[in-house]
Scaffold this motif. Sequence first.
Motif, PDB file in Angstrom:
ATOM      1  N   TRP A 338      -1.765 -47.703  67.221  1.00 14.04           N
ATOM      2  CA  TRP A 338      -1.955 -46.547  68.102  1.00 14.04           C
ATOM      3  C   TRP A 338      -2.988 -45.581  67.509  1.00 14.04           C
ATOM      4  CZ3 TRP A 338       0.660 -41.410  67.696  1.00 14.04           C
ATOM      5  CH2 TRP A 338       0.402 -40.601  68.808  1.00 14.04           C
ATOM      6  N   LEU A 339      -2.843 -45.255  66.238  1.00 13.51           N
ATOM      7  CA  LEU A 339      -3.806 -44.358  65.592  1.00 13.51           C
ATOM      8  C   LEU A 339      -5.224 -44.893  65.707  1.00 13.51           C
ATOM      9  CD1 LEU A 339      -2.110 -43.277  62.216  1.00 13.51           C
ATOM     10  CD2 LEU A 339      -2.289 -41.946  64.320  1.00 13.51           C
ATOM     11  N   ASN A 340      -5.372 -46.215  65.600  1.00 12.30           N
ATOM     12  CA  ASN A 340      -6.698 -46.824  65.585  1.00 12.30           C
ATOM     13  C   ASN A 340      -7.234 -47.169  66.969  1.00 12.30           C
ATOM     14  OD1 ASN A 340      -7.345 -46.727  62.828  1.00 12.30           O
ATOM     15  ND2 ASN A 340      -6.110 -48.540  62.386  1.00 12.30           N
ATOM     16  N   GLY A 341      -6.503 -46.787  68.013  1.00 13.23           N
ATOM     17  CA  GLY A 341      -7.010 -46.938  69.362  1.00 13.23           C
ATOM     18  C   GLY A 341      -6.858 -48.305  69.973  1.00 13.23           C
ATOM     19  N   HIS A 342      -6.010 -49.159  69.390  1.00 11.57           N
ATOM     20  CA  HIS A 342      -5.809 -50.491  69.948  1.00 11.57           C
ATOM     21  C   HIS A 342      -4.768 -50.516  71.056  1.00 11.57           C
ATOM     22  CE1 HIS A 342      -8.475 -52.406  67.115  1.00 11.57           C
ATOM     23  NE2 HIS A 342      -7.897 -51.756  66.132  1.00 11.57           N
ATOM     24  N   SER A 354      11.582 -45.170  67.254  1.00  9.78           N
ATOM     25  CA  SER A 354      12.474 -44.120  66.734  1.00  9.78           C
ATOM     26  C   SER A 354      13.045 -44.440  65.357  1.00  9.78           C
ATOM     27  CB  SER A 354      13.630 -43.891  67.713  1.00  9.78           C
ATOM     28  OG  SER A 354      14.458 -45.044  67.791  1.00  9.78           O
ATOM     29  N   THR A 355      12.664 -45.565  64.758  1.00 17.30           N
ATOM     30  CA  THR A 355      13.323 -45.982  63.515  1.00 17.30           C
ATOM     31  C   THR A 355      12.796 -45.297  62.261  1.00 17.30           C
ATOM     32  OG1 THR A 355      11.818 -47.848  63.127  1.00 17.30           O
ATOM     33  CG2 THR A 355      13.781 -48.280  64.473  1.00 17.30           C
ATOM     34  N   ARG A 356      11.696 -44.573  62.362  1.00 21.71           N
ATOM     35  CA  ARG A 356      11.139 -43.876  61.204  1.00 21.71           C
ATOM     36  C   ARG A 356      11.022 -42.384  61.505  1.00 21.71           C
ATOM     37  NH1 ARG A 356      11.621 -47.263  56.735  1.00 21.71           N
ATOM     38  NH2 ARG A 356      10.127 -48.994  56.776  1.00 21.71           N
ATOM     39  N   SER A 357      11.045 -41.584  60.453  1.00 23.22           N
ATOM     40  CA  SER A 357      11.028 -40.125  60.588  1.00 23.22           C
ATOM     41  C   SER A 357       9.608 -39.581  60.684  1.00 23.22           C
ATOM     42  CB  SER A 357      11.716 -39.490  59.382  1.00 23.22           C
ATOM     43  OG  SER A 357      10.920 -39.684  58.216  1.00 23.22           O
ATOM     44  N   LEU A 358       9.497 -38.330  61.118  1.00 26.89           N
ATOM     45  CA  LEU A 358       8.195 -37.667  61.150  1.00 26.89           C
ATOM     46  C   LEU A 358       7.600 -37.592  59.747  1.00 26.89           C
ATOM     47  CD1 LEU A 358       6.138 -36.228  62.971  1.00 26.89           C
ATOM     48  CD2 LEU A 358       7.292 -34.075  62.419  1.00 26.89           C
ATOM     49  N   GLN A 359       8.442 -37.357  58.744  1.00 25.82           N
ATOM     50  CA  GLN A 359       7.979 -37.350  57.358  1.00 25.82           C
ATOM     51  C   GLN A 359       7.342 -38.692  56.990  1.00 25.82           C
ATOM     52  OE1 GLN A 359       7.646 -35.283  54.963  1.00 25.82           O
ATOM     53  NE2 GLN A 359       9.033 -33.555  55.156  1.00 25.82           N
ATOM     54  N   ALA A 380      -7.595 -40.686  65.458  1.00 29.20           N
ATOM     55  CA  ALA A 380      -6.369 -40.713  64.649  1.00 29.20           C
ATOM     56  C   ALA A 380      -5.807 -39.308  64.468  1.00 29.20           C
ATOM     57  CB  ALA A 380      -6.637 -41.364  63.299  1.00 29.20           C
ATOM     58  N   VAL A 381      -6.678 -38.346  64.199  1.00 30.70           N
ATOM     59  CA  VAL A 381      -6.228 -36.960  64.041  1.00 30.70           C
ATOM     60  C   VAL A 381      -5.650 -36.428  65.348  1.00 30.70           C
ATOM     61  CG1 VAL A 381      -7.029 -34.592  63.668  1.00 30.70           C
ATOM     62  CG2 VAL A 381      -7.758 -36.419  62.127  1.00 30.70           C
ATOM     63  N   GLN A 382      -6.341 -36.698  66.437  1.00 30.13           N
ATOM     64  CA  GLN A 382      -5.857 -36.248  67.741  1.00 30.13           C
ATOM     65  C   GLN A 382      -4.462 -36.806  68.038  1.00 30.13           C
ATOM     66  OE1 GLN A 382      -8.463 -37.316  71.044  1.00 30.13           O
ATOM     67  NE2 GLN A 382      -6.695 -37.482  72.395  1.00 30.13           N
ATOM     68  N   ARG A 383      -4.269 -38.105  67.758  1.00 29.38           N
ATOM     69  CA  ARG A 383      -2.985 -38.728  68.077  1.00 29.38           C
ATOM     70  C   ARG A 383      -1.894 -38.280  67.119  1.00 29.38           C
ATOM     71  NH1 ARG A 383      -4.526 -44.673  70.731  1.00 29.38           N
ATOM     72  NH2 ARG A 383      -5.262 -43.683  72.669  1.00 29.38           N
ATOM     73  N   MET A 384      -2.248 -38.062  65.848  1.00 30.13           N
ATOM     74  CA  MET A 384      -1.257 -37.538  64.912  1.00 30.13           C
ATOM     75  C   MET A 384      -0.821 -36.148  65.337  1.00 30.13           C
ATOM     76  SD  MET A 384       0.411 -38.472  62.188  1.00 30.13           S
ATOM     77  CE  MET A 384       1.888 -37.510  61.782  1.00 30.13           C
ATOM     78  N   LYS A 385      -1.747 -35.335  65.809  1.00 32.12           N
ATOM     79  CA  LYS A 385      -1.398 -33.999  66.283  1.00 32.12           C
ATOM     80  C   LYS A 385      -0.473 -34.087  67.505  1.00 32.12           C
ATOM     81  CE  LYS A 385      -5.423 -31.384  64.654  1.00 32.12           C
ATOM     82  NZ  LYS A 385      -6.646 -30.639  65.069  1.00 32.12           N
ATOM     83  N   THR A 386      -0.689 -35.089  68.361  1.00 28.16           N
ATOM     84  CA  THR A 386       0.192 -35.282  69.512  1.00 28.16           C
ATOM     85  C   THR A 386       1.617 -35.579  69.063  1.00 28.16           C
ATOM     86  OG1 THR A 386      -1.630 -36.094  70.888  1.00 28.16           O
ATOM     87  CG2 THR A 386       0.605 -36.701  71.562  1.00 28.16           C
ATOM     88  N   LEU A 388       2.961 -34.809  66.196  1.00 26.56           N
ATOM     89  CA  LEU A 388       3.492 -33.588  65.587  1.00 26.56           C
ATOM     90  C   LEU A 388       3.977 -32.611  66.641  1.00 26.56           C
ATOM     91  CD1 LEU A 388       0.718 -33.201  62.875  1.00 26.56           C
ATOM     92  CD2 LEU A 388       3.151 -33.578  62.389  1.00 26.56           C
ATOM     93  N   ALA A 389       3.185 -32.455  67.704  1.00 32.18           N
ATOM     94  CA  ALA A 389       3.559 -31.501  68.755  1.00 32.18           C
ATOM     95  C   ALA A 389       4.846 -31.917  69.453  1.00 32.18           C
ATOM     96  CB  ALA A 389       2.416 -31.390  69.762  1.00 32.18           C
ATOM     97  N   ILE A 390       5.005 -33.199  69.693  1.00 29.44           N
ATOM     98  CA  ILE A 390       6.242 -33.694  70.313  1.00 29.44           C
ATOM     99  C   ILE A 390       7.450 -33.349  69.462  1.00 29.44           C
ATOM    100  CG2 ILE A 390       7.513 -35.806  70.884  1.00 29.44           C
ATOM    101  CD1 ILE A 390       4.828 -37.010  71.772  1.00 29.44           C
ATOM    102  N   ASN A 391       7.230 -33.318  68.146  1.00 27.77           N
ATOM    103  CA  ASN A 391       8.317 -33.019  67.210  1.00 27.77           C
ATOM    104  C   ASN A 391       8.364 -31.538  66.815  1.00 27.77           C
ATOM    105  OD1 ASN A 391       9.763 -35.665  66.132  1.00 27.77           O
ATOM    106  ND2 ASN A 391       7.622 -36.167  66.571  1.00 27.77           N
ATOM    107  N   GLY A 392       7.672 -30.689  67.588  1.00 27.09           N
ATOM    108  CA  GLY A 392       7.790 -29.256  67.385  1.00 27.09           C
ATOM    109  C   GLY A 392       6.878 -28.662  66.343  1.00 27.09           C
ATOM    110  N   VAL A 393       5.895 -29.434  65.858  1.00 26.38           N
ATOM    111  CA  VAL A 393       4.931 -28.924  64.890  1.00 26.38           C
ATOM    112  C   VAL A 393       3.626 -28.656  65.618  1.00 26.38           C
ATOM    113  CG1 VAL A 393       3.688 -29.380  62.744  1.00 26.38           C
ATOM    114  CG2 VAL A 393       6.021 -30.258  63.053  1.00 26.38           C
ATOM    115  N   GLU A 394       3.332 -27.386  65.855  1.00 28.31           N
ATOM    116  CA  GLU A 394       2.114 -27.003  66.586  1.00 28.31           C
ATOM    117  C   GLU A 394       0.967 -26.740  65.607  1.00 28.31           C
ATOM    118  OE1 GLU A 394       1.876 -27.208  69.716  1.00 28.31           O
ATOM    119  OE2 GLU A 394       3.981 -27.335  70.364  1.00 28.31           O
TER     120      GLU A 394
END
Length: 394
Positions: A338-342, A354-359, A380-386, A388-394
């Motif tokens: 997903w990060l790499n756009g595939h 859901s099997t791994r944590s945000l950490q 990758a940065v854009q998708r990581m920010k997405t 994070l936002a879903i998990n409440g990190v703005e």
Amino acid sequence: MALTLTLPTADGSLSPYALRGSVPAKPPAGVKFNRIAYSAAHVVADPLAVVDPWLQAAVDWDTTIAYRQHLWSLGLGVAEAMDTAQRGMGLDWPTSLELIRRSLDAAKDVPGALVASGCGTDHLNLDEVKNVDDVIRGYEEQMAAIEKLGGKLIVMASRALARVAKSPADYERVYDRILSQAKQPVVLHWLGEMFDPALAGYWGTSNVDAAMDTAVGIIAAHPDKVDGIKISLLDKDKEIAMRRRLPSGVRMYTGDDFNYAELIAGDGQGSEPMHGQSDALLGIFDAIAPAASSALGELAQGNVDKFHAILGPTVPLSRHIFAAPTRFYKTGVVFMAWLNGHQKHFTMVGGQQSTRSLQHFAELFRLADAANVLEKPELAVQRMKTLLAINGVE
């Protein structure tokens, strides 16, 4: 200007992170290897399917096959419908067979494309498996279906066999029967219990050395029917010991996602050339495919230092993705795709995203950057920010 984002840290706080890696080394067109290298490939879920995700497998076939074409374009083979494709963790046998059929069809259009397909007993209801004969029939059913399509077999470890076998002799009976019938040499698959707890005590014992004796004995009885064996024990010394014992011409396919770089490079020791090196059948190659291809190309040219310079930095990333509980490594593999756009989304068959944590994902992101395997850093940065936002990190 460096790309930056805010990531969770180990103590639960947030801290700015600036990317400092480079995009993956790109192999030349038509790159050649001196190892056989299979990437176990993931499946892409269809997030728009009207299904119960924990109970039914819905696959985006076009994107799934496109990823296999990407792997072939890099010179990598595809190990199809294996545990990386969530076999036994969301992907059922009918869907697996359809996946195998589609991959084999797509491979016909790619000169030299390698495909080997997982053959197991996962269609059996474990509560109804009473004896070894039931296991044999299960294997034979999947063998017949895959061989009818012209597929090469990877004989996967069987949860059903681990459950009903009473001794190493039961394993010998099952594998003797299967190997004697195989239409072409197969790859055997020894998956450790860290990957699947239901496979504890495989080959009839919890003692790894004794289990190895049984496996080597089975191979020695049918050397013409065994292309190689993939072992996933995350123990490089056990792998090295076993590869030195294999009959001439039988390959060791490393499945060690902790130590693959040094195992593929090899130590050159042993009575046969292949006893001093491992070929590869790895889940991590799905996540680091361009780097893996480039490194293998350098190795084939005798550039061992360049091989390690490219592949070595990916090992910490792989160890993180495959950290305990190791069976959840598929989530990290799909996250990387997903990060790499595939693929357009981070949704998995069986809801396994859901099997791994945000950490875990934050550290994976940092390690992927350090390993130089983020193919499109801005995306990758854009998708990581997405995420994070879903998990409440703005």
